[in-house]
Design a protein around this motif. Structure first.
Motif, PDB file in Angstrom:
ATOM      1  N   LYS A 157     -56.371  -2.008  14.701  1.00 33.94           N
ATOM      2  CA  LYS A 157     -55.745  -0.880  15.487  1.00 33.94           C
ATOM      3  C   LYS A 157     -54.408  -0.663  14.787  1.00 33.94           C
ATOM      4  CE  LYS A 157     -58.800  -0.903  19.225  1.00 33.94           C
ATOM      5  NZ  LYS A 157     -59.010  -1.195  20.874  1.00 33.94           N
ATOM      6  N   GLN A 158     -54.047   0.559  14.740  1.00 34.28           N
ATOM      7  CA  GLN A 158     -52.600   0.890  14.245  1.00 34.28           C
ATOM      8  C   GLN A 158     -52.088   1.858  15.174  1.00 34.28           C
ATOM      9  OE1 GLN A 158     -51.819   1.673  10.113  1.00 34.28           O
ATOM     10  NE2 GLN A 158     -53.690   2.772   9.882  1.00 34.28           N
ATOM     11  N   ASN A 159     -50.941   1.909  15.519  1.00 38.18           N
ATOM     12  CA  ASN A 159     -50.157   3.228  16.271  1.00 38.18           C
ATOM     13  C   ASN A 159     -50.758   4.518  15.797  1.00 38.18           C
ATOM     14  OD1 ASN A 159     -49.127   1.495  18.095  1.00 38.18           O
ATOM     15  ND2 ASN A 159     -47.207   1.018  16.714  1.00 38.18           N
ATOM     16  N   LYS A 160     -50.603   4.756  14.577  1.00 34.57           N
ATOM     17  CA  LYS A 160     -51.120   6.122  14.099  1.00 34.57           C
ATOM     18  C   LYS A 160     -51.574   6.063  12.723  1.00 34.57           C
ATOM     19  CE  LYS A 160     -46.589   6.879  12.240  1.00 34.57           C
ATOM     20  NZ  LYS A 160     -45.167   7.390  12.292  1.00 34.57           N
ATOM     21  N   ARG A 161     -52.230   6.939  12.319  1.00 33.66           N
ATOM     22  CA  ARG A 161     -52.934   7.201  10.904  1.00 33.66           C
ATOM     23  C   ARG A 161     -51.919   7.012   9.786  1.00 33.66           C
ATOM     24  NH1 ARG A 161     -53.079  11.416   8.260  1.00 33.66           N
ATOM     25  NH2 ARG A 161     -54.549  11.982   6.615  1.00 33.66           N
ATOM     26  N   LYS A 162     -52.419   6.444   8.606  1.00 32.93           N
ATOM     27  CA  LYS A 162     -51.270   6.180   7.532  1.00 32.93           C
ATOM     28  C   LYS A 162     -51.939   6.386   6.200  1.00 32.93           C
ATOM     29  CE  LYS A 162     -48.408   2.920   5.069  1.00 32.93           C
ATOM     30  NZ  LYS A 162     -48.155   1.772   4.873  1.00 32.93           N
ATOM     31  N   GLU A 163     -51.400   7.154   5.438  1.00 29.55           N
ATOM     32  CA  GLU A 163     -51.580   7.319   3.895  1.00 29.55           C
ATOM     33  C   GLU A 163     -50.615   6.573   3.064  1.00 29.55           C
ATOM     34  OE1 GLU A 163     -51.702  11.403   2.820  1.00 29.55           O
ATOM     35  OE2 GLU A 163     -53.068  12.126   4.487  1.00 29.55           O
ATOM     36  N   HIS A 164     -51.325   6.154   1.919  1.00 29.62           N
ATOM     37  CA  HIS A 164     -50.758   5.151   1.220  1.00 29.62           C
ATOM     38  C   HIS A 164     -51.159   5.544  -0.298  1.00 29.62           C
ATOM     39  CE1 HIS A 164     -48.577   1.809  -0.673  1.00 29.62           C
ATOM     40  NE2 HIS A 164     -49.883   1.652  -1.224  1.00 29.62           N
ATOM     41  N   ARG A 165     -50.194   5.664  -1.215  1.00 26.34           N
ATOM     42  CA  ARG A 165     -50.549   6.101  -2.590  1.00 26.34           C
ATOM     43  C   ARG A 165     -50.382   4.912  -3.574  1.00 26.34           C
ATOM     44  NH1 ARG A 165     -51.985   9.989  -6.128  1.00 26.34           N
ATOM     45  NH2 ARG A 165     -51.105  10.038  -8.118  1.00 26.34           N
ATOM     46  N   PHE A 166     -51.338   4.421  -3.981  1.00 22.13           N
ATOM     47  CA  PHE A 166     -51.463   3.523  -5.251  1.00 22.13           C
ATOM     48  C   PHE A 166     -51.268   4.079  -6.295  1.00 22.13           C
ATOM     49  CE2 PHE A 166     -54.220   2.003  -1.746  1.00 22.13           C
ATOM     50  CZ  PHE A 166     -54.078   0.730  -1.423  1.00 22.13           C
ATOM     51  N   ASN A 167     -49.929   3.678  -6.869  1.00 22.50           N
ATOM     52  CA  ASN A 167     -49.632   4.450  -7.946  1.00 22.50           C
ATOM     53  C   ASN A 167     -49.964   3.915  -9.327  1.00 22.50           C
ATOM     54  OD1 ASN A 167     -47.699   6.201  -6.862  1.00 22.50           O
ATOM     55  ND2 ASN A 167     -46.171   4.362  -6.500  1.00 22.50           N
ATOM     56  N   LYS A 197     -54.636  -8.888  -1.223  1.00 24.58           N
ATOM     57  CA  LYS A 197     -53.838  -8.722  -0.036  1.00 24.58           C
ATOM     58  C   LYS A 197     -53.033  -7.468   0.169  1.00 24.58           C
ATOM     59  CE  LYS A 197     -52.402 -13.619   0.833  1.00 24.58           C
ATOM     60  NZ  LYS A 197     -51.448 -14.469   1.014  1.00 24.58           N
ATOM     61  N   GLY A 198     -53.070  -6.639  -0.942  1.00 22.60           N
ATOM     62  CA  GLY A 198     -52.524  -5.453  -0.685  1.00 22.60           C
ATOM     63  C   GLY A 198     -53.653  -4.296  -0.594  1.00 22.60           C
ATOM     64  N   LEU A 199     -54.603  -4.830  -0.387  1.00 19.16           N
ATOM     65  CA  LEU A 199     -55.614  -3.575  -0.339  1.00 19.16           C
ATOM     66  C   LEU A 199     -55.487  -2.677   1.160  1.00 19.16           C
ATOM     67  CD1 LEU A 199     -58.475  -2.958  -1.183  1.00 19.16           C
ATOM     68  CD2 LEU A 199     -59.581  -4.463   0.302  1.00 19.16           C
ATOM     69  N   LEU A 200     -54.801  -3.250   2.105  1.00 21.73           N
ATOM     70  CA  LEU A 200     -54.469  -2.626   3.387  1.00 21.73           C
ATOM     71  C   LEU A 200     -52.992  -2.726   3.453  1.00 21.73           C
ATOM     72  CD1 LEU A 200     -57.203  -4.392   5.775  1.00 21.73           C
ATOM     73  CD2 LEU A 200     -57.449  -1.972   4.632  1.00 21.73           C
ATOM     74  N   PRO A 201     -52.282  -1.673   3.001  1.00 21.19           N
ATOM     75  CA  PRO A 201     -50.869  -1.700   2.985  1.00 21.19           C
ATOM     76  C   PRO A 201     -50.482  -1.002   4.238  1.00 21.19           C
ATOM     77  CG  PRO A 201     -51.749  -0.032   1.631  1.00 21.19           C
ATOM     78  CD  PRO A 201     -52.916  -0.650   2.114  1.00 21.19           C
ATOM     79  N   LEU A 202     -50.657  -1.728   5.384  1.00 20.72           N
ATOM     80  CA  LEU A 202     -50.431  -1.083   6.686  1.00 20.72           C
ATOM     81  C   LEU A 202     -49.147  -1.610   7.323  1.00 20.72           C
ATOM     82  CD1 LEU A 202     -54.060  -1.343   8.136  1.00 20.72           C
ATOM     83  CD2 LEU A 202     -53.095   0.543   7.039  1.00 20.72           C
ATOM     84  N   ASP A 203     -48.570  -1.157   8.220  1.00 22.13           N
ATOM     85  CA  ASP A 203     -47.281  -1.448   8.769  1.00 22.13           C
ATOM     86  C   ASP A 203     -47.099  -1.515  10.002  1.00 22.13           C
ATOM     87  OD1 ASP A 203     -45.842  -1.247   6.138  1.00 22.13           O
ATOM     88  OD2 ASP A 203     -45.661   0.475   6.391  1.00 22.13           O
ATOM     89  N   ASP A 204     -47.945  -0.705  10.850  1.00 22.53           N
ATOM     90  CA  ASP A 204     -47.754  -0.767  12.459  1.00 22.53           C
ATOM     91  C   ASP A 204     -49.120  -1.246  12.936  1.00 22.53           C
ATOM     92  OD1 ASP A 204     -49.235   1.563  11.715  1.00 22.53           O
ATOM     93  OD2 ASP A 204     -48.112   2.633  13.331  1.00 22.53           O
ATOM     94  N   VAL A 205     -49.689  -2.079  12.494  1.00 24.34           N
ATOM     95  CA  VAL A 205     -51.172  -2.704  13.140  1.00 24.34           C
ATOM     96  C   VAL A 205     -50.521  -3.383  14.469  1.00 24.34           C
ATOM     97  CG1 VAL A 205     -52.948  -4.204  13.033  1.00 24.34           C
ATOM     98  CG2 VAL A 205     -52.059  -3.127  10.800  1.00 24.34           C
ATOM     99  N   VAL A 206     -51.268  -3.199  15.565  1.00 20.56           N
ATOM    100  CA  VAL A 206     -50.860  -3.443  16.844  1.00 20.56           C
ATOM    101  C   VAL A 206     -52.114  -4.660  17.201  1.00 20.56           C
ATOM    102  CG1 VAL A 206     -49.406  -1.839  17.554  1.00 20.56           C
ATOM    103  CG2 VAL A 206     -51.877  -1.571  18.179  1.00 20.56           C
ATOM    104  N   GLU A 207     -53.338  -4.472  16.745  1.00 21.66           N
ATOM    105  CA  GLU A 207     -54.417  -5.216  17.153  1.00 21.66           C
ATOM    106  C   GLU A 207     -55.274  -5.816  15.980  1.00 21.66           C
ATOM    107  OE1 GLU A 207     -56.566  -4.903  21.118  1.00 21.66           O
ATOM    108  OE2 GLU A 207     -58.189  -4.844  19.961  1.00 21.66           O
ATOM    109  N   VAL A 208     -55.529  -6.816  15.933  1.00 26.54           N
ATOM    110  CA  VAL A 208     -56.500  -7.372  14.928  1.00 26.54           C
ATOM    111  C   VAL A 208     -57.634  -8.143  15.623  1.00 26.54           C
ATOM    112  CG1 VAL A 208     -56.942  -8.752  12.812  1.00 26.54           C
ATOM    113  CG2 VAL A 208     -54.844  -7.492  13.017  1.00 26.54           C
ATOM    114  N   GLY A 209     -58.716  -7.875  15.340  1.00 24.20           N
ATOM    115  CA  GLY A 209     -59.979  -8.738  15.877  1.00 24.20           C
ATOM    116  C   GLY A 209     -60.938  -8.857  14.826  1.00 24.20           C
TER     117      GLY A 209
END
Length: 151
Positions: free
Chosen positions: A60-70, A37-49
């Motif tokens: 679809k998210q509002n903007k591009r996101k970078e995430h660091r998998f420590n 479930k942590g594969l897509l650590p997205l916060d501002d997803v506004v549409e899922v199909g």
């Protein structure tokens, strides 16, 4: 190109809107196809199909996101539109996801957990080069699990 692909799979798709509902739905989908479930650590997803007939999914998210998998010391970039064809333990023809390797961004085209080693998840690029990591590196963090349970 992602927008055209989404349009062609929109008919007969389950489509969800709103950040809270979308986050729940894409995590449920990852769980359904046996990916962490942590594969897509997205916060501002506004549409899922999700078109179950073709296996096509989009976010679809509002903007591009970078995430660091420590845990694996890797930075991943998620574009504003992410698409893939999904099946059990696999995402194929992924678009909108890149991993930073040294100083270069590498496109990720396939993500899968092989039946021979369920503890490893593999990421491949279009040229066929792949890299595997422990599945545990992509599990939800403790605070994310608590948040999910509260919802």
């Amino acid at each position: 190109m992602a927008t055209q692909l989404i349009a062609s799979h929109r008919d007969n798709a389950e489509i969800y809107h709103g950040q809270h509902l979308c986050k729940q739905k894409y995590r449920d989908l990852l769980d359904e196809i046996s990916l962490p479930k942590g594969l897509l650590p997205l916060d501002d997803v506004v549409e899922v199909g999700f078109n179950r007939a073709s296996g096509f999914v989009w976010l679809k998210q509002n903007k591009r996101k970078e995430h660091r998998f420590n845990a694996i010391r890797c930075t991943v970039s998620y574009e504003s539109e992410i698409t893939a064809f999904v099946e059990n333990r696999r995402m194929r023809k992924v678009s909108g996801v890149k991993s930073k390797e040294l100083f270069f961004w590498v496109t990720i085209s396939d993500i899968f957990i092989d039946d021979s080693d369920a503890a490893k998840i593999t990421f491949a690029n279009p040229s066929g080069i792949s890299r595997s990591f422990p599945v545990s590196a992509f599990e939800l963090k403790e605070e994310d699990q608590q948040e999910e349970e509260e919802e």
